[in-house]
Write a protein that holds these residues in place. Sequence first.
Motif, PDB file in Angstrom:
ATOM      1  N   ARG A  96      41.129  34.414  37.247  1.00  0.00           N
ATOM      2  CA  ARG A  96      41.110  35.818  36.894  1.00  0.00           C
ATOM      3  C   ARG A  96      42.034  36.060  35.705  1.00  0.00           C
ATOM      4  O   ARG A  96      43.005  35.343  35.506  1.00  0.00           O
ATOM      5  N   TYR A  97      41.678  37.067  34.946  1.00  0.00           N
ATOM      6  CA  TYR A  97      42.437  37.420  33.751  1.00  0.00           C
ATOM      7  C   TYR A  97      42.987  38.829  33.915  1.00  0.00           C
ATOM      8  O   TYR A  97      42.278  39.727  34.336  1.00  0.00           O
ATOM      9  N   GLU A 153      37.766  39.166  37.190  1.00  0.00           N
ATOM     10  CA  GLU A 153      37.671  37.945  38.001  1.00  0.00           C
ATOM     11  C   GLU A 153      36.231  37.678  38.428  1.00  0.00           C
ATOM     12  O   GLU A 153      35.501  38.586  38.775  1.00  0.00           O
ATOM     13  N   LEU A 198      42.742  40.186  25.225  1.00  0.00           N
ATOM     14  CA  LEU A 198      43.556  40.155  26.440  1.00  0.00           C
ATOM     15  C   LEU A 198      44.618  41.246  26.436  1.00  0.00           C
ATOM     16  O   LEU A 198      45.255  41.498  27.459  1.00  0.00           O
ATOM     17  N   VAL A 247      44.035  41.763  31.824  1.00  0.00           N
ATOM     18  CA  VAL A 247      43.975  42.360  30.496  1.00  0.00           C
ATOM     19  C   VAL A 247      44.947  43.539  30.484  1.00  0.00           C
ATOM     20  O   VAL A 247      44.817  44.467  31.282  1.00  0.00           O
TER      21      VAL A 247
END
Length: 158
Positions: free
Chosen positions: A143-144, A128, A32, A146
């Motif tokens: 959603r992430y 996402e 991440l 990073v």
Amino acid sequence: MRTKIRAVSLLLVTAAVFLWAQTTGAVGVRPLVVDISARPGDTQEFELTLTPSGAPETVALSLYQPVQLITGSLSFQEPDLDAFPVVKWVTLEETRVTLYPGQERTVKGKIQVPFDAGGSHTVIVMVESEPPEGQTGIVFKIRYAVRVNIRVDRPGLR
């Protein structure tokens, strides 16, 4: 009496929303945070590993600009290339990936640091899941963000 009626109607509305709402798949992402140390003119590569959920899904990857709000929290917005040229340094091998159950995918990225660069910069790669076509009702998207931290060491910055 009114309080009970309000509580019951709130409970019914909440139950209806959860029954009607659908969630897109929750793809896993690692790492991440990507930390890159570079010098002006360097080219560095990085990888993101995407792990699928239990169903086939399409995942979109896009670049965002982090913006710190007056409250101290972070917000993410689509980058303004004139005000945030660092986003031009980052390229992704793929921006749309289809994942199938049990099959991890690796997406490669490249950072090309210009010769006049220096200092610390952060670009966000937003990962996402896209909702399947024909899905109706309320859709919760997961959603992430990073974080790609780029530290450019150049003479005179210490």
